[in-house]
Scaffold this motif. Structure first.
Motif, PDB file in Angstrom:
ATOM      1  N   ARG A   1       0.792  -1.243  -0.103  1.00  0.00           N
ATOM      2  CA  ARG A   1       0.029   0.093  -0.020  1.00  0.00           C
ATOM      3  C   ARG A   1       0.948   1.123   0.012  1.00  0.00           C
ATOM      4  NH1 ARG A   1      -3.696  -1.731   4.167  1.00  0.00           N
ATOM      5  NH2 ARG A   1      -4.073  -3.339   2.751  1.00  0.00           N
TER       6      ARG A   1
ATOM      7  N   LEU B   1      -9.659   2.581  -1.518  1.00  0.00           N
ATOM      8  CA  LEU B   1      -9.889   2.122  -0.199  1.00  0.00           C
ATOM      9  C   LEU B   1      -8.554   1.374   0.317  1.00  0.00           C
ATOM     10  CD1 LEU B   1     -13.361   0.411  -0.913  1.00  0.00           C
ATOM     11  CD2 LEU B   1     -12.913   2.416   0.557  1.00  0.00           C
TER      12      LEU B   1
ATOM     13  N   LEU C   1      -7.466  -1.531  -1.056  1.00  0.00           N
ATOM     14  CA  LEU C   1      -7.871  -2.882  -1.113  1.00  0.00           C
ATOM     15  C   LEU C   1      -6.717  -3.772  -1.658  1.00  0.00           C
ATOM     16  CD1 LEU C   1     -11.415  -3.108  -2.470  1.00  0.00           C
ATOM     17  CD2 LEU C   1     -10.695  -3.016  -0.066  1.00  0.00           C
TER      18      LEU C   1
ATOM     19  N   ARG D   1     -15.111  -8.913   3.040  1.00  0.00           N
ATOM     20  CA  ARG D   1     -13.895  -7.980   3.327  1.00  0.00           C
ATOM     21  C   ARG D   1     -13.917  -7.720   4.880  1.00  0.00           C
ATOM     22  NH1 ARG D   1      -9.680  -6.977  -0.359  1.00  0.00           N
ATOM     23  NH2 ARG D   1     -10.492  -7.137  -2.524  1.00  0.00           N
ATOM     24  N   THR D   2     -12.916  -7.124   5.658  1.00  0.00           N
ATOM     25  CA  THR D   2     -13.375  -6.874   7.037  1.00  0.00           C
ATOM     26  C   THR D   2     -13.949  -5.271   6.899  1.00  0.00           C
ATOM     27  OG1 THR D   2     -10.962  -5.603   6.750  1.00  0.00           O
ATOM     28  CG2 THR D   2     -10.914  -8.145   7.654  1.00  0.00           C
TER      29      THR D   2
ATOM     30  N   GLU E   1     -11.943  -2.283   5.845  1.00  0.00           N
ATOM     31  CA  GLU E   1     -12.010  -2.276   4.261  1.00  0.00           C
ATOM     32  C   GLU E   1     -13.221  -1.471   3.605  1.00  0.00           C
ATOM     33  OE1 GLU E   1      -9.068  -5.757   2.644  1.00  0.00           O
ATOM     34  OE2 GLU E   1     -10.881  -6.366   3.987  1.00  0.00           O
ATOM     35  N   THR E   2     -14.201  -1.350   4.245  1.00  0.00           N
ATOM     36  CA  THR E   2     -15.549  -1.010   3.517  1.00  0.00           C
ATOM     37  C   THR E   2     -15.545   0.486   3.339  1.00  0.00           C
ATOM     38  OG1 THR E   2     -16.825  -0.618   5.602  1.00  0.00           O
ATOM     39  CG2 THR E   2     -16.856  -2.699   4.465  1.00  0.00           C
TER      40      THR E   2
ATOM     41  N   GLN F   1     -14.521   3.602   6.340  1.00  0.00           N
ATOM     42  CA  GLN F   1     -13.599   4.645   5.779  1.00  0.00           C
ATOM     43  C   GLN F   1     -14.181   5.870   5.656  1.00  0.00           C
ATOM     44  OE1 GLN F   1     -10.440   3.627   3.331  1.00  0.00           O
ATOM     45  NE2 GLN F   1     -10.483   1.191   3.650  1.00  0.00           N
TER      46      GLN F   1
ATOM     47  N   SER G   1      -8.877   7.346   7.617  1.00  0.00           N
ATOM     48  CA  SER G   1      -8.874   6.248   6.584  1.00  0.00           C
ATOM     49  C   SER G   1      -7.795   6.638   5.362  1.00  0.00           C
ATOM     50  CB  SER G   1      -9.998   5.867   6.345  1.00  0.00           C
ATOM     51  OG  SER G   1     -10.739   6.928   5.419  1.00  0.00           O
ATOM     52  N   HIS G   2      -7.564   5.410   4.618  1.00  0.00           N
ATOM     53  CA  HIS G   2      -6.924   5.145   3.518  1.00  0.00           C
ATOM     54  C   HIS G   2      -7.721   6.178   2.431  1.00  0.00           C
ATOM     55  CE1 HIS G   2      -5.357   3.928  -0.525  1.00  0.00           C
ATOM     56  NE2 HIS G   2      -4.436   3.604   0.271  1.00  0.00           N
TER      57      HIS G   2
END
Ligand code: BGC
Length: 546
Positions: A349, A374, A376, A432-433, A436-437, A441, A447-448
């Motif tokens: 990432r 996100l 991912l 997904r966890t 990650e959503t 986020q 968050s990313h």
């Protein structure tokens, strides 16, 4: 959208695009398959993320041997994703929000269920025979030459109609290649482009853009290394120099013609060229009278080999400039954190953000692949849920399969991540966890997603980042661990340190402040430029008043 002034026509050169892998974006009718209404429902989100253009993967009726890239009717909409009204509604709403819409056009091949191919098989002396590439077998009955298709096996299949001829297909046997020397085929596609432009489409992503014309001699391609049966399809394909089946200069003429077709609509032609050589690449885009731009695909296919990545990026930037469309992930490639991190998605990432920040600072469009915002990594598909024909038809551990990049967007925590209400979506992937959503986020400024959005918004709010003329694009490679690229414009300096050690920054005179730093997420901004940039990190510096 209304007609553009000559100056505005190049709007796309600095725009941010967003690829929507339609079947995995959002399912609104509970059939487990993403649809056009799902995109319409999320346009506000995309606007908020900060994109200018969405590119939607094929929306046509298809028997689905290659997930929509086998088109059965270019003038219709797959009923699983909606209908003509749905696409017109989507375009209308996108335009109202100031977003443009590109669709996919697939001109290299059709589905074998397209009416043209059926007629071509049914009547070898009829007008449709010559829509495809039919050739006689060699005297021993074998295929006309040694060409191989991308997904494993020969690029030739015997006529199911029993004529004894073979037809050519650079992809699956269910994807017969069109004959682009035939004026009738060219006329069909003129009409197809107009049909979608009349419905408001702003541009086309052109699939397999380098494949259309073949060398008239149909000679064997030179083999550049031994082909072993146990190799995966990509390795076998790359064991040949594709001298006669791909990237023929005569293909450029097709795009010169298309350029004239779309000009009255101010629509844009974006090729998926698959051409690695920057000089050859430039032929397709150089004077703006053929393709307007094309994807440089190599950064999305290369692991973290910095020399190789930078050779590609700088070569393309030098030879094709703002006609390059950059991306580091798409629906055919492993997601960047999986590909770049040497097994560590966090490192992947970090590297992905360093590379993205460099590319966002170059001339040319930058395309985000859905879910990239996100952070991912590849999704996990159950063993029985594999879908990609590359995996399904080539059992074995080749790592060529594309399913990991194609799993659904996680919208919310919970079962199926809010992608669908169906119990069985089209692809059986593990959820997904929560972090990650999109929902989690969006609600978390750390968050990313918020970090990524800050970068995209910087390109907008600071037009000097990509619009001012490039004063210098320089690479410093001190040794294997020091890899620095600087992009200097009047008021912006991007410093990408892709090496393993921190690097010194030679900032020109004047006062410079940090506007963005790719890592860590939400590194502070607004302070004076530091003298060093950490390893595997890119900073954007902006000139401020002394
Ligand atoms: C598309 C792939 C597809 C292939 C054949 C590619 O370039 O992006 O998804 O399998 O073309 O149409």
């Amino acid at each position: 959208m209304k007609a553009l002034s000559a100056e505005d026509r190049g709007w796309w050169r600095h725009a941010i695009g967003y690829e929507i892998y339609l079947r995995s974006f959002l399912d609104t009718n509970g059939d487990g398959f993403g649809d056009l209404a799902g995109i319409t429902a999320k346009l506000d989100y995309l606007k908020w993320v900060g994109v200018d253009v969405i590119w939607i993967t094929p929306h046509y009726p298809t028997p689905d041997h290659d997930h929509g890239y086998d088109v059965a009717d270019y003038l219709a909409v797959d009923p699983r994703v909606g209908d003509l009204d749905a696409i017109e509604h989507l375009i209308e709403k996108a335009h109202a929000l100031g977003l443009r819409v590109f669709t996919d056009v697939v001109p290299n091949h059709t589905s074998n269920e397209h009416a043209w191919f059926k007629a071509s098989v049914a009547n070898p002396t009829g007008p449709y025979r010559d829509y495809y590439l039919w050739k006689d077998a060699k005297p021993d009955g074998s295929p006309p030459n040694n060409w191989v298709q991308h997904f494993g096996g020969p690029a030739w299949t015997l006529d199911p109609g029993g004529s004894g001829q073979y037809y050519c297909h650079l992809f699956l046997p269910e994807q017969p290649d069109l004959n682009w020397t035939n004026e009738a085929v060219r006329a069909e596609f003129d009409a197809i482009l107009r049909f979608w432009c009349d419905r408001g489409v702003d541009g086309f992503r052109i699939d397999v853009a380098a494949g259309l014309m073949k060398h008239p001699g149909f000679a064997d391609n030179p083999r550049i290394r031994e082909v072993r049966l146990e190799d995966g399809p990509a390795r076998i394909f790359n064991s040949f120099e594709h001298r006669y089946d791909l990237a023929q200069v005569s293909t450029v003429d097709v795009y010169r013609r298309w350029n004239k077709v779309v000009e009255p609509y101010d629509a844009v032609l974006l090729g998926e060229l698959g051409v690695w050589d920057p000089v050859q690449f430039a032929h397709f885009v150089e004077d703006g009278t053929a393709l307007h731009m094309s994807f440089a695909l190599e950064p999305g296919l290369t692991p973290w080999k910095v020399d190789r990545l930078l050779d590609c990026v700088l070569g393309m930037a030098e030879h094709a400039g703002s006609a390059v469309a950059w991306e580091i992930t798409n629906h055919d490639q492993h997601r960047a954190p999986s590909r770049l991190g040497d097994g560590d998605p966090i490192r992947g990432r970090r590297r992905a953000l360093a590379l993205t920040t460099l590319l966002v600072g170059l001339d040319g469009m930058f395309f985000v692949y859905q879910g990239e915002e996100l952070g991912l990594d590849d999704g996990r598909v159950t063993q029985g849920g594999l879908q990609d024909p590359i995996s399904v038809r080539n059992p074995g551990d080749h790592n060529d399969g594309r399913d990991g990049a194609r799993t659904p967007i996680p919208w919310t925590p919970g079962a199926r991540n809010g992608f669908t209400s169906a119990t069985t979506p089209w692809i059986d992937a593990f959820d997904r966890t929560d972090v990650e959503t999109v929902a989690v986020q969006e609600a978390d400024p750390a968050s990313h997603l918020h970090h990524y959005r800050a970068l995209l918004r910087l390109r907008r709010s600071w037009p000097g980042l990509a619009q001012d003329p490039l004063l210098a694009l320089k690479r410093e490679r001190v040794d294997a661990t020091h890899q620095v690229v600087t992009v200097l414009r009047a008021n912006t300096l991007v410093v990408a340190n892709l090496g393993l050690d921190e690097a010194e920054v030679a900032v020109p005179g004047g006062a410079w402040t940090v506007a963005f730093q790719s890592w860590p997420l939400h590194a502070p901004t607004g302070q004076p430029a530091a003298e060093t940039v950490p390893a595997e990190t890119t900073v954007v510096l902006v000139r401020t008043a002394d």
